[in-house]
Scaffold this active site. Structure first.
Site, mmCIF file in Angstrom:
data_model
loop_
_atom_site.group_PDB
_atom_site.id
_atom_site.type_symbol
_atom_site.label_atom_id
_atom_site.label_comp_id
_atom_site.label_asym_id
_atom_site.label_seq_id
_atom_site.Cartn_x
_atom_site.Cartn_y
_atom_site.Cartn_z
ATOM 1 C CG HIS A 144 -0.418 2.253 -9.381
ATOM 2 N ND1 HIS A 144 -0.619 1.808 -8.089
ATOM 3 C CD2 HIS A 144 -1.499 3.018 -9.688
ATOM 4 C CE1 HIS A 144 -1.786 2.272 -7.649
ATOM 5 N NE2 HIS A 144 -2.324 3.022 -8.586
ATOM 6 C CG LEU B 161 9.142 -16.819 -4.052
ATOM 7 C CD1 LEU B 161 8.756 -17.001 -2.583
ATOM 8 C CD2 LEU B 161 9.666 -15.388 -4.260
ATOM 9 C CG ASP C 184 -2.099 0.928 1.073
ATOM 10 O OD1 ASP C 184 -2.370 1.370 -0.066
ATOM 11 O OD2 ASP C 184 -2.744 1.237 2.093
HETATM 12 C C1 IPE Z 1 -5.458 -2.782 -0.313
HETATM 13 O O1 IPE Z 1 -5.132 -1.447 -0.426
HETATM 14 C C2 IPE Z 1 -5.431 -3.436 -1.664
HETATM 15 C C3 IPE Z 1 -4.121 -3.582 -2.282
HETATM 16 C C4 IPE Z 1 -2.974 -3.246 -1.752
HETATM 17 C C5 IPE Z 1 -4.119 -4.177 -3.591
HETATM 18 P P1 IPE Z 1 -6.271 -0.309 -0.558
HETATM 19 O O2 IPE Z 1 -5.532 0.959 -0.691
HETATM 20 O O3 IPE Z 1 -7.215 -0.670 -1.627
HETATM 21 O O4 IPE Z 1 -7.009 -0.427 0.834
HETATM 22 P P2 IPE Z 1 -7.885 0.646 1.630
HETATM 23 O O5 IPE Z 1 -8.867 1.238 0.660
HETATM 24 O O6 IPE Z 1 -6.939 1.685 2.149
HETATM 25 O O7 IPE Z 1 -8.529 -0.126 2.731
HETATM 26 C C1 IPE Z 2 -1.620 0.289 -3.392
HETATM 27 O O1 IPE Z 2 -1.398 1.653 -3.404
HETATM 28 C C2 IPE Z 2 -1.869 -0.262 -4.763
HETATM 29 C C3 IPE Z 2 -3.257 -0.685 -5.012
HETATM 30 C C4 IPE Z 2 -4.208 -0.701 -4.149
HETATM 31 C C5 IPE Z 2 -3.576 -1.119 -6.367
HETATM 32 P P1 IPE Z 2 -2.595 2.701 -3.381
HETATM 33 O O2 IPE Z 2 -2.933 3.051 -4.789
HETATM 34 O O3 IPE Z 2 -3.715 2.190 -2.563
HETATM 35 O O4 IPE Z 2 -1.890 3.916 -2.673
HETATM 36 P P2 IPE Z 2 -2.535 4.932 -1.626
HETATM 37 O O5 IPE Z 2 -3.099 4.114 -0.507
HETATM 38 O O6 IPE Z 2 -3.594 5.695 -2.363
HETATM 39 O O7 IPE Z 2 -1.386 5.779 -1.191
HETATM 40 MG MG MG Z 3 -4.145 2.362 -0.594
#
Ligand code: IPE
Ligand code: IPE
Ligand code: MG
Length: 253
Positions: free
Chosen positions: A38, A132, A21
């Site tokens: 990303h 892995l 995240d």
């Molecule tokens: C969880 O992250 C999903 C992934 C890392 C793929 P999100 O960014 O979607 O989660 P929330 O919305 O903060 O709970």
């Molecule tokens: C995690 O990073 C990747 C996915 C959920 C696909 P985020 O895109 O959720 O990044 P934040 O949480 O907005 O910083």
């Molecule tokens: Mg996120």
């Protein structure tokens, strides 16, 4: 900085799950588009896969895209899907060189067909590798995984409506539904439950990740945004895991 030499090689986690995240926040802080976050996050994922592979960790599940992430803009969703496809095409040599096996967890039904094909091809290409196993959680939700598993289990019990309605059938089958059978019907029943689940970027929630399998996982939370993660952060998480006392409800020995 935790070096890999600090780890006790005799008690490494068999299966690590990572909620990667913070890509969006990383980009925001750098005044860049979320998509750039990303892109950086994917580079980090490759570094962490290599580090886990070098440590001889058997299983690594990466949360790539949740069943809830479809709520994001079409542009962001499309970018992530494109990135996954491109990565699977471009990095096969990396997986081959490291004898890494690629697998998928999540609902293929909701994914674009070209992504499903790419996942299948990468899975088949790397199937025989003994290193892995990287499980890509893509269109994955823990609740959805349980629903799909229960459906599979019920489908395996399907018989004629007359038999299904009989009291004996209902009683026998109700009693035959237990934890082991639900577990056997989840996506990858051969993969052991995660020992360690990591979440980055300072959020303290599961966000629908490995709900069933994570029942006794050790959790590790890091404030560092995923694109800034390094192999040393993985070592630090494993070092913390090695300090935990796992009891599985058995009380203090
Ligand atoms: C969880 O992250 C999903 C992934 C890392 C793929 P999100 O960014 O979607 O989660 P929330 O919305 O903060 O709970
Ligand atoms: C995690 O990073 C990747 C996915 C959920 C696909 P985020 O895109 O959720 O990044 P934040 O949480 O907005 O910083
Ligand atoms: Mg996120």
């Amino acid at each position: 900085m935790t070096p890999s030499a600090a780890l006790d090689r005799s008690c490494l986690p068999r299966h690590i799950g990572i909620i990667m995240d913070g890509n969006g926040r990383w980009a925001q802080r750098k005044k860049q588009l979320r998509t750039q976050g990303h892109l950086e996050g994917l580079k980090t994922a490759k570094k962490i896969v290599k580090a886990a592979s070098d440590l001889h960790i058997p299983f690594l599940t990466l949360y790539v895209f949740s069943t809830e992430n479809w709520k994001r803009t079409a542009e962001e969703v499309g970018f992530i899907m494109g990135l996954v496809k491109q990565h699977l095409k471009a990095e096969l040599d990396f997986y081959r060189e490291n004898r890494i096996r690629i697998r998928h967890t999540g609902d293929p039904g909701g994914l674009p067909p070209d992504i499903v094909r790419e996942l299948q091809e990468a899975g088949e290409d790397t199937r025989s590798f003994d290193g892995l196993q990287v499980v890509l959680a893509l269109n994955y939700g823990g609740r959805d995984a349980i629903v799909r598993g229960v459906r599979r289990l019920l489908a395996s019990l399907m018989v004629s409506p007359e038999t299904a309605g009989s009291a004996g059938f209902i009683e026998n089958n109700l009693n035959s539904i237990n934890e082991a059978r639900i577990r056997q019907n989840l996506d990858n029943p051969d993969i052991p439950d995660p020992d360690l689940i990591i979440r980055t970027a300072g959020e303290y929630r599961i966000s629908n990740f490995l709900l069933w399998e994570g029942a006794y996982a050790e959790y590790y939370f890091s404030d560092i945004l995923w694109p800034d993660w390094t192999a040393e952060d993985l070592y630090a998480a494993i070092a913390a895991y090695q300090q935990r006392e796992r009891r599985f409800g058995g009380g203090k020995p």
